[in-house]
Design an enzyme around this catalytic site. Structure first.
Site, PDB file in Angstrom:
ATOM      1  N   ASP A   1      44.784  17.633  37.414  1.00 46.85           N
ATOM      2  CA  ASP A   1      43.328  17.749  37.167  1.00 46.85           C
ATOM      3  C   ASP A   1      42.533  16.452  37.325  1.00 46.85           C
ATOM      4  OD1 ASP A   1      43.077  20.433  36.865  1.00 46.85           O
ATOM      5  OD2 ASP A   1      43.116  20.415  34.668  1.00 46.85           O
ATOM      6  N   VAL A   2      43.112  15.426  37.929  1.00 43.79           N
ATOM      7  CA  VAL A   2      42.349  14.179  38.083  1.00 43.79           C
ATOM      8  C   VAL A   2      41.413  14.235  39.281  1.00 43.79           C
ATOM      9  CG1 VAL A   2      44.030  12.671  36.950  1.00 43.79           C
ATOM     10  CG2 VAL A   2      44.142  13.004  39.435  1.00 43.79           C
TER      11      VAL A   2
ATOM     12  N   THR B   1      42.645  17.522  44.573  1.00 42.29           N
ATOM     13  CA  THR B   1      42.126  18.537  45.504  1.00 42.29           C
ATOM     14  C   THR B   1      40.703  18.186  45.943  1.00 42.29           C
ATOM     15  OG1 THR B   1      43.487  20.249  44.512  1.00 42.29           O
ATOM     16  CG2 THR B   1      41.555  20.981  45.739  1.00 42.29           C
ATOM     17  N   TYR B   2      39.887  17.801  44.982  1.00 42.95           N
ATOM     18  CA  TYR B   2      38.494  17.451  45.287  1.00 42.95           C
ATOM     19  C   TYR B   2      38.458  16.331  46.324  1.00 42.95           C
ATOM     20  CZ  TYR B   2      33.501  16.979  44.267  1.00 42.95           C
ATOM     21  OH  TYR B   2      32.132  16.960  44.365  1.00 42.95           O
TER      22      TYR B   2
ATOM     23  N   LYS C   1      49.977  21.895  51.066  1.00 46.61           N
ATOM     24  CA  LYS C   1      50.443  21.660  49.691  1.00 46.61           C
ATOM     25  C   LYS C   1      51.788  22.355  49.535  1.00 46.61           C
ATOM     26  CE  LYS C   1      49.165  21.860  44.837  1.00 46.61           C
ATOM     27  NZ  LYS C   1      48.367  20.998  43.956  1.00 46.61           N
TER      28      LYS C   1
ATOM     29  N   ASP D   1      43.679  25.509  45.279  1.00 47.80           N
ATOM     30  CA  ASP D   1      43.517  24.183  45.868  1.00 47.80           C
ATOM     31  C   ASP D   1      43.212  24.294  47.360  1.00 47.80           C
ATOM     32  OD1 ASP D   1      44.221  23.360  43.372  1.00 47.80           O
ATOM     33  OD2 ASP D   1      45.745  21.923  44.023  1.00 47.80           O
TER      34      ASP D   1
ATOM     35  N   GLU E   1      48.910  17.390  49.677  1.00 49.96           N
ATOM     36  CA  GLU E   1      48.618  17.208  48.251  1.00 49.96           C
ATOM     37  C   GLU E   1      49.841  17.530  47.407  1.00 49.96           C
ATOM     38  OE1 GLU E   1      45.323  19.486  46.550  1.00 49.96           O
ATOM     39  OE2 GLU E   1      45.988  18.927  44.523  1.00 49.96           O
ATOM     40  N   GLY E   2      50.184  16.612  46.511  1.00 51.76           N
ATOM     41  CA  GLY E   2      51.275  16.850  45.581  1.00 51.76           C
ATOM     42  C   GLY E   2      50.846  17.773  44.458  1.00 51.76           C
ATOM     43  N   SER E   3      51.772  18.038  43.563  1.00 53.51           N
ATOM     44  CA  SER E   3      51.469  18.805  42.353  1.00 53.51           C
ATOM     45  C   SER E   3      51.530  17.839  41.180  1.00 53.51           C
ATOM     46  CB  SER E   3      52.519  19.902  42.142  1.00 53.51           C
ATOM     47  OG  SER E   3      52.608  20.725  43.278  1.00 53.51           O
TER      48      SER E   3
HETATM   49  N1  LIG Z   1      34.218  14.011  41.831  1.00 51.62           N
HETATM   50  C1  LIG Z   1      34.140  15.245  41.288  1.00 51.62           C
HETATM   51  N2  LIG Z   1      32.938  15.848  41.122  1.00 51.62           N
HETATM   52  C2  LIG Z   1      32.834  17.073  40.590  1.00 51.62           C
HETATM   53  N3  LIG Z   1      33.881  17.835  40.177  1.00 51.62           N
HETATM   54  C3  LIG Z   1      35.102  17.284  40.314  1.00 51.62           C
HETATM   55  C4  LIG Z   1      35.303  15.978  40.874  1.00 51.62           C
HETATM   56  N4  LIG Z   1      36.632  15.735  40.883  1.00 51.62           N
HETATM   57  C5  LIG Z   1      37.227  16.825  40.360  1.00 51.62           C
HETATM   58  N5  LIG Z   1      36.323  17.754  40.023  1.00 51.62           N
HETATM   59  C6  LIG Z   1      36.614  19.076  39.417  1.00 51.62           C
HETATM   60  O1  LIG Z   1      37.585  18.894  38.394  1.00 51.62           O
HETATM   61  C7  LIG Z   1      38.559  19.935  38.413  1.00 51.62           C
HETATM   62  C8  LIG Z   1      39.946  19.332  38.651  1.00 51.62           C
HETATM   63  O2  LIG Z   1      39.959  18.684  39.927  1.00 51.62           O
HETATM   64  P1  LIG Z   1      41.063  18.992  41.016  1.00 51.62           P
HETATM   65  O3  LIG Z   1      41.335  20.458  41.080  1.00 51.62           O
HETATM   66  O4  LIG Z   1      40.642  18.327  42.254  1.00 51.62           O
HETATM   67  O5  LIG Z   1      42.307  18.255  40.339  1.00 51.62           O
HETATM   68  P2  LIG Z   1      43.817  18.163  40.879  1.00 51.62           P
HETATM   69  O6  LIG Z   1      44.271  16.791  40.578  1.00 51.62           O
HETATM   70  O7  LIG Z   1      43.871  18.611  42.278  1.00 51.62           O
HETATM   71  O8  LIG Z   1      44.583  19.215  39.935  1.00 51.62           O
HETATM   72  P3  LIG Z   1      46.012  19.959  40.207  1.00 51.62           P
HETATM   73  O9  LIG Z   1      47.032  19.106  39.549  1.00 51.62           O
HETATM   74  O10 LIG Z   1      45.831  21.285  39.533  1.00 51.62           O
HETATM   75  O11 LIG Z   1      46.216  20.098  41.676  1.00 51.62           O
HETATM   76  C9  LIG Z   1      38.135  20.890  39.510  1.00 51.62           C
HETATM   77  O12 LIG Z   1      37.357  21.920  38.932  1.00 51.62           O
HETATM   78  C10 LIG Z   1      37.268  20.024  40.420  1.00 51.62           C
HETATM   79  O13 LIG Z   1      36.314  20.767  41.134  1.00 51.62           O
HETATM   80 MG   LIG Z   2      44.945  20.155  43.115  1.00 52.83          MG
END
Ligand SMILES: Nc1ncnc2c1ncn2[C@@H]1O[C@H](COP(=O)(O)OP(=O)(O)OP(=O)(O)O)[C@@H](O)[C@H]1O
Ligand SMILES: [Mg+2]
Length: 233
Positions: free
Chosen positions: A7-8, A11-12, A32, A52, A113-115
């Site tokens: 969730d950091v 994916t974004y 992924k 993702d 993308e990793g998990s």
């Molecule tokens: N810069 C940003 N601006 C707005 N929303 C963001 C931003 N970065 C992340 N988010 C939101 O925060 C949430 C978590 O981000 P994201 O899904 O990219 O994390 P992740 O690291 O890919 O998680 P996972 O481990 O599940 O793959 C999502 O809803 C995403 O849309």
């Molecule tokens: Mg992700």
């Protein structure tokens, strides 16, 4: 693309990376290996959605069926080793290698993308699959021959989380080429100091600072392209 945890914003940020490369006219794709916590459509529990991949496709304009960009999709929102065990579909390295090779063939600039974070089990020792026990995300990164970028939240805790991630990668023989700070606020004195601190402590450059709600990675497309391929950064 790895991160300091789930969730950091991996994916974004991946979405913005693929978008940037495509805008530059480069053959950019996304893959992924394993996704858990897949969503389902309301009233259609059998239609699973690899969230993702859908979000990266939406952000970047990739016109592939997003589910086809993920090798293993699980509904249970747990670590891949647990989700795969509970759902009875273990992750097999041979399948990952075959899928990765196919994607690599198709896309010159492939963002993987990793998990979770850098310590993420795909398979634990309790049961053997094809004669092997433990399989970690780092084993997969190494088998693919990839370097990594580390996505981190820009705020308090980044110094510890980024340094631990970078040191763990290094201990596993994986090169981290860059750090991307997510939810970066230009005016936040902690965020700007965190950039200096993690660069000094890890020796790895912060290559992008992505604000909340960003629709652009904020770096030059050619600069980003330089991070793809081994040893060119
Ligand atoms: N810069 C940003 N601006 C707005 N929303 C963001 C931003 N970065 C992340 N988010 C939101 O925060 C949430 C978590 O981000 P994201 O899904 O990219 O994390 P992740 O690291 O890919 O998680 P996972 O481990 O599940 O793959 C999502 O809803 C995403 O849309
Ligand atoms: Mg992700």
């Amino acid at each position: 693309v790895t991160g300091t945890g789930t969730d950091v914003g991996k994916t974004y940020v991946s979405g913005l990376m693929v978008k940037k490369l495509r805008e530059r006219g480069l053959g950019a794709g996304y893959y992924k290996p394993a996704l858990s916590g897949a969503e389902t459509l309301p009233g259609e529990p059998d239609k699973i959605i690899a969230g993702d991949a859908w979000r990266v496709a939406a952000a970047s304009g990739l016109d592939r069926d997003p589910n086809s960009l993920v090798s293993y999709i699980y509904k249970i929102p747990a670590s891949p080793h647990l989700a795969s065990r509970l759902e009875g579909r273990p992750i097999e390295m041979e399948r990952l290698l075959a899928d990765f090779a196919a994607f690599r063939e198709r896309f010159e600039f492939l963002t993987v993308e990793g998990s979770g974070g850098i310590v993420c089990p795909f398979h634990m020792d309790e049961e053997e699959v094809n004669g092997r026990g433990r399989l970690m995300l780092t084993d997969v990164i190494s088998a693919f021959g990839l370097d990594v970028l580390i996505v981190a939240d820009s705020g308090l805790g980044a110094i510890n989380a980024v340094t631990l991630t970078a040191e763990y990668a290094r201990a596993k023989g994986i090169t981290a080429k860059g750090i991307i700070f997510n939810r970066y606020e230009e005016s936040n004195f902690i965020h700007s100091d965190n950039v200096r601190a993690v660069e000094a402590l890890t020796g790895i450059p912060v290559i992008a600072r992505v604000p909340g709600g960003a629709s652009d990675l904020g770096v030059d497309g050619d600069y980003l392209a330089g991070f793809y391929g081994r040893g060119n950064a």
